[in-house]
Design an enzyme around this catalytic site. Structure first.
Site, PDB file in Angstrom:
ATOM      1  N   LEU A  46       0.816  -1.212   0.000  1.00 60.99           N
ATOM      2  CA  LEU A  46       0.000   0.000   0.000  1.00 60.99           C
ATOM      3  C   LEU A  46       0.850   1.263   0.000  1.00 60.99           C
ATOM      4  O   LEU A  46       0.338   2.348  -0.260  1.00 60.99           O
ATOM      5  CB  LEU A  46      -0.929   0.017   1.218  1.00 60.99           C
ATOM      6  CG  LEU A  46      -2.139  -0.909   1.173  1.00 60.99           C
ATOM      7  CD1 LEU A  46      -2.950  -0.787   2.457  1.00 60.99           C
ATOM      8  CD2 LEU A  46      -3.019  -0.618  -0.026  1.00 60.99           C
ATOM      9  N   LYS A  65       3.485   1.960   2.695  1.00 58.87           N
ATOM     10  CA  LYS A  65       3.834   2.448   4.032  1.00 58.87           C
ATOM     11  C   LYS A  65       5.163   3.193   4.013  1.00 58.87           C
ATOM     12  O   LYS A  65       5.317   4.217   4.682  1.00 58.87           O
ATOM     13  CB  LYS A  65       3.951   1.282   5.022  1.00 58.87           C
ATOM     14  CG  LYS A  65       2.650   0.605   5.367  1.00 58.87           C
ATOM     15  CD  LYS A  65       2.785  -0.297   6.583  1.00 58.87           C
ATOM     16  CE  LYS A  65       3.860  -1.347   6.448  1.00 58.87           C
ATOM     17  NZ  LYS A  65       3.572  -2.336   5.377  1.00 58.87           N
ATOM     18  N   GLY A  66       6.121   2.690   3.239  1.00 58.55           N
ATOM     19  CA  GLY A  66       7.434   3.332   3.180  1.00 58.55           C
ATOM     20  C   GLY A  66       7.366   4.733   2.617  1.00 58.55           C
ATOM     21  O   GLY A  66       7.988   5.662   3.155  1.00 58.55           O
ATOM     22  N   ASP A  71      13.114   0.177   1.247  1.00 58.82           N
ATOM     23  CA  ASP A  71      12.411   1.335   1.802  1.00 58.82           C
ATOM     24  C   ASP A  71      13.382   2.360   2.375  1.00 58.82           C
ATOM     25  O   ASP A  71      13.068   3.553   2.423  1.00 58.82           O
ATOM     26  CB  ASP A  71      11.419   0.904   2.887  1.00 58.82           C
ATOM     27  CG  ASP A  71      10.058   0.522   2.316  1.00 58.82           C
ATOM     28  OD1 ASP A  71       9.666   1.126   1.303  1.00 58.82           O
ATOM     29  OD2 ASP A  71       9.403  -0.376   2.867  1.00 58.82           O
ATOM     30  N   THR A 114     -15.775   0.761   3.272  1.00 60.12           N
ATOM     31  CA  THR A 114     -14.955   1.014   4.468  1.00 60.12           C
ATOM     32  C   THR A 114     -14.777  -0.220   5.340  1.00 60.12           C
ATOM     33  O   THR A 114     -14.013  -0.196   6.289  1.00 60.12           O
ATOM     34  CB  THR A 114     -15.597   2.122   5.323  1.00 60.12           C
ATOM     35  OG1 THR A 114     -16.858   1.660   5.813  1.00 60.12           O
ATOM     36  CG2 THR A 114     -15.798   3.386   4.509  1.00 60.12           C
ATOM     37  N   GLN A 129     -12.336  -1.160   8.663  1.00 57.10           N
ATOM     38  CA  GLN A 129     -12.890  -1.483   9.980  1.00 57.10           C
ATOM     39  C   GLN A 129     -12.345  -2.808  10.490  1.00 57.10           C
ATOM     40  O   GLN A 129     -11.976  -2.933  11.660  1.00 57.10           O
ATOM     41  CB  GLN A 129     -14.420  -1.542   9.898  1.00 57.10           C
ATOM     42  CG  GLN A 129     -15.086  -0.218   9.557  1.00 57.10           C
ATOM     43  CD  GLN A 129     -16.587  -0.383   9.408  1.00 57.10           C
ATOM     44  OE1 GLN A 129     -17.242  -1.064  10.205  1.00 57.10           O
ATOM     45  NE2 GLN A 129     -17.157   0.238   8.388  1.00 57.10           N
ATOM     46  N   CYS A 160      28.789  -1.016 -11.383  1.00 61.43           N
ATOM     47  CA  CYS A 160      29.184  -2.288 -10.782  1.00 61.43           C
ATOM     48  C   CYS A 160      29.377  -3.357 -11.862  1.00 61.43           C
ATOM     49  O   CYS A 160      30.383  -3.341 -12.554  1.00 61.43           O
ATOM     50  CB  CYS A 160      28.159  -2.719  -9.730  1.00 61.43           C
ATOM     51  SG  CYS A 160      28.789  -3.970  -8.585  1.00 61.43           S
ATOM     52  N   GLY A 200      28.017  -3.348 -14.601  1.00 64.04           N
ATOM     53  CA  GLY A 200      28.105  -2.565 -15.829  1.00 64.04           C
ATOM     54  C   GLY A 200      29.519  -2.101 -16.128  1.00 64.04           C
ATOM     55  O   GLY A 200      29.890  -1.917 -17.295  1.00 64.04           O
ATOM     56  N   GLU A 243      34.040 -14.956 -11.978  1.00 62.49           N
ATOM     57  CA  GLU A 243      32.702 -15.201 -11.436  1.00 62.49           C
ATOM     58  C   GLU A 243      31.875 -15.993 -12.437  1.00 62.49           C
ATOM     59  O   GLU A 243      31.048 -16.823 -12.049  1.00 62.49           O
ATOM     60  CB  GLU A 243      31.998 -13.878 -11.129  1.00 62.49           C
ATOM     61  CG  GLU A 243      30.585 -14.053 -10.592  1.00 62.49           C
ATOM     62  CD  GLU A 243      29.846 -12.737 -10.358  1.00 62.49           C
ATOM     63  OE1 GLU A 243      28.715 -12.785  -9.846  1.00 62.49           O
ATOM     64  OE2 GLU A 243      30.401 -11.671 -10.711  1.00 62.49           O
ATOM     65  N   HIS A 249      28.178   2.271  -6.486  1.00 65.33           N
ATOM     66  CA  HIS A 249      26.770   2.470  -6.825  1.00 65.33           C
ATOM     67  C   HIS A 249      26.363   3.921  -6.564  1.00 65.33           C
ATOM     68  O   HIS A 249      25.890   4.252  -5.469  1.00 65.33           O
ATOM     69  CB  HIS A 249      25.895   1.540  -5.996  1.00 65.33           C
ATOM     70  CG  HIS A 249      26.006   0.103  -6.382  1.00 65.33           C
ATOM     71  ND1 HIS A 249      25.125  -0.507  -7.255  1.00 65.33           N
ATOM     72  CD2 HIS A 249      26.908  -0.850  -6.027  1.00 65.33           C
ATOM     73  CE1 HIS A 249      25.468  -1.770  -7.410  1.00 65.33           C
ATOM     74  NE2 HIS A 249      26.547  -2.007  -6.672  1.00 65.33           N
ATOM     75  N   GLU A 262      23.798   5.465  -7.526  1.00 58.58           N
ATOM     76  CA  GLU A 262      22.343   5.643  -7.395  1.00 58.58           C
ATOM     77  C   GLU A 262      21.890   5.751  -5.944  1.00 58.58           C
ATOM     78  O   GLU A 262      20.853   6.351  -5.649  1.00 58.58           O
ATOM     79  CB  GLU A 262      21.594   4.484  -8.077  1.00 58.58           C
ATOM     80  CG  GLU A 262      21.714   3.129  -7.408  1.00 58.58           C
ATOM     81  CD  GLU A 262      22.892   2.299  -7.884  1.00 58.58           C
ATOM     82  OE1 GLU A 262      22.852   1.067  -7.729  1.00 58.58           O
ATOM     83  OE2 GLU A 262      23.858   2.897  -8.387  1.00 58.58           O
TER      84      GLU A 262
END
Length: 579
Positions: A51, A53-54, A107, A223, A227, A414, A416, A438, A550, A552
């Site tokens: 929903l 929350k974060g 989050d 609702t 409830q 990374c 990339g 790897e 990273h 980002e």
């Protein structure tokens, strides 16, 4: 007087449970660590997951921060994993790395994008971490032979961690993962119920985020799910103070009154949070309904009105672009966009900075392998993000080759950067079988490898080399990087030393690096000890940069990261050059 009563309560609790001196000491510790000026907001969710929350917690924190409060946010995750570091990104989304090297829930990325406070390992913990710590103490004999139970041992450990994170903050927002009614969340819910008793009800506030669905066939909102969710929360012993009602449209006044009546909250504490086209509009949406004012009255706080001018600027930039660019993101986990949440947001931030709408085309690297580079046509820039494992790697290598040869702006992060190095070694430096250990442990030219594999590199080319254990071999969190003078990276950052966050295990092989450099690739950034490659560039290209770290993770809508800003600008320049 309330402080004295609280101390007496905590001490007597310790004596009542097994008459344990250890619990008395823990209760004293909990009391001494608690700050009488810290207020706690606990955010739970009901009906269904996802929903938001974060986002709601981060948006509320942004408003409180704009009212000059010192705010932080915590995320309590109910799963048994000790942390999300080993969970598949397709299943759980990205792993967000904090400055101190903690692998945390995505989050926390939302939290850092909305508020100035930096997250740490204290801001996120799981059921698995709590149980492992309690069991470790039990094995050491810390509980003096007591029978270990959820109450009080697990709940005490949860409360202690909340208290540890709260030092020095005016308000701590605590998001409880999952939904009310989940068996996994019960220890967390019980712990936050106890917090109201131990810290004081005047310093605790419960917000419940719930769904108010619109039934098209009936033409009305329902609702009843809200409830039922509140009833479930009440059965645990928690009366919500505020209800945030998620819906695809504004919750009408009548329905808000009905929810208030049946859920025993004031009508002004029933907040409508409808779908919006930008998450950065949510702080203004919550403020317009007086949510921050209600919280201030509840806590008895006093400070200036929230100044959301920075967010208004973000919203204006987002709504008024002067152009559009198409950027392809070629990755391994494209089926779950949340796996690249921070990268996607960072590209959007760069679009705001350059007043360009960024049209992100998500491309599975395996599809590039099977369908060819035709999938990359009409792109004005290409980005390859991080990832682990061999699946889809050849598709990323072909993508790098296409970007390099077609002079399309390229940003590698990374993995990339590692595939960019492999591609250059293969197709420019003449190392036909170049690879990473790897992916192919016995490759002839292991241009990317574990550091421990370098020792016998020259003697053992073409032979497998024994690897160290995978655990504990990651580079994680903030590390310094020295940028090479005159490099494009140094120009973009406007600095010679930067701090960036890492999450990787394999490194550029320095034994073979000199041959790759001789072919024209340039190292643009080194680790603090000048032993590890952190950034590379290709000078014979309009814009070709890759980083081992990273970037980002530190980009926000108010403070775009320079690498992403430069990358999106390069996409706009490329677009102009093609006309």
């Amino acid at each position: 007087m309330r402080t004295v009563r609280k101390l007496i309560f905590l001490l007597t609790c310790g004596f009542r449970v097994y008459y344990s001196p250890v619990l008395v000491i823990q209760s004293l510790h909990l009391f001494l660590r608690s700050s009488m000026t810290t207020n706690y907001i606990f955010i739970t969710g009901g009906v269904v997951s996802s929903l938001g929350k974060g986002i709601a917690a981060a948006s509320l924190a942004a408003i409180l921060e704009a009212r000059t409060l010192n705010v932080t946010i915590m995320k309590l995750d109910p799963y048994i994993n000790v942390d999300p570091g080993t969970i598949s990104p397709i299943q759980h989304g990205e792993v967000f790395v904090t400055e101190d090297g903690a692998e945390t829930d995505l989050d926390l990325g939302h939290y850092e994008r909305f508020i100035r406070t930096k997250m740490s390992r204290r801001n996120n913990f799981t059921t698995g971490l709590i149980y492992s710590e309690v069991l470790r103490k039990e094995r050491r004999g810390d509980y003096l032979g007591a029978t270990i139970q959820v109450i009080p041992h697990i709940t005490n450990a949860i409360k202690e961690r909340i208290m540890e994170c709260s030092a020095g903050y005016d308000v701590v927002l605590v998001e409880i993962g999952g939904t009310v009614g989940d068996i996994e969340s019960l220890p967390f819910l019980e712990a936050i119920r106890q917090m109201a008793v131990e810290v004081g009800r005047a310093q605790t506030l419960y917000i419940h985020l719930t769904l108010v669905p619109y039934i098209a066939a009936a033409g009305e909102m329902k609702t009843k799910p809200t409830q039922r969710s509140v009833k479930e929360l009440l059965s645990i012993g928690i009366q919500p103070d505020i209800l945030i009602c998620r819906s695809d449209r504004l919750v009408p006044n009548n329905e808000r009154g009905k929810i208030a009546l049946f859920c025993n909250v004031p009508k002004k504490a029933v907040i409508s949070l409808q779908d919006v086209d930008s998450i950065y509009k949510i702080p203004s949406l919550l403020k317009s309904q007086g949510l921050d004012d209600y919280i201030y009255q509840r806590f008895g706080l006093n400070s200036p009105e929230a100044d959301l001018s920075e967010w208004e600027k973000v919203i204006y930039q987002q709504a008024n672009p002067i152009g559009e660019v198409r950027i392809g993101m070629v990755g391994k986990y494209i089926k779950s966009p949340d796996a690249y949440k921070s990268v996607i947001e960072a590209l959007k931030h760069a679009g705001l900075k350059n007043r360009l709408k960024v049209n992100i085309r998500l491309i599975d690297s395996q599809d590039v392998e099977t369908r060819g580079i035709e999938m990359l046509k009409d792109l004005e820039a290409i980005l390859i993000p991080g990832g682990f494992g061999y699946r889809g790697v050849e598709g990323t290598i072909q993508t790098v080759k296409y970007a390099r040869e077609k002079k399309i702006p390229y940003l590698g992060i990374c993995l990339g950067m590692q595939v960019a190095l492999i591609e250059f070694a293969r197709y420019v430096a003449g190392m036909q079988d170049a690879n990473s250990t790897e992916f192919v442990p016995d490759c002839k030219y292991p241009v990317v490898a574990m550091i421990a594999e370098w020792r016998d590199q020259v003697k053992n080319l073409g032979k497998p080399v024994a690897k160290d254990a995978m655990g504990g071999t990651m580079r994680l969190g903030n590390q310094a990087c020295y940028l090479v003078a005159g490099s494009r990276a140094q120009e973009l950052y406007g600095a010679t030393t930067i701090i960036e966050r890492h999450r990787h295990r394999y490194e550029v092989n320095n034994v073979l690096l000199k041959y790759i450099e001789a072919a024209g690739l340039r190292v643009a950034g080194w680790s603090e000890d000048y032993k590890l490659v952190e950034m590379i560039e290709y000078p014979d290209h309009p814009w070709f940069i890759a980083s081992q770290f990273h970037p980002e993770f530190t980009s926000t809508p108010r403070d775009c990261h320079p690498l992403f800003s430069g990358f999106v600008k390069a996409a706009g320049d490329y677009q102009k050059s093609q006309k």
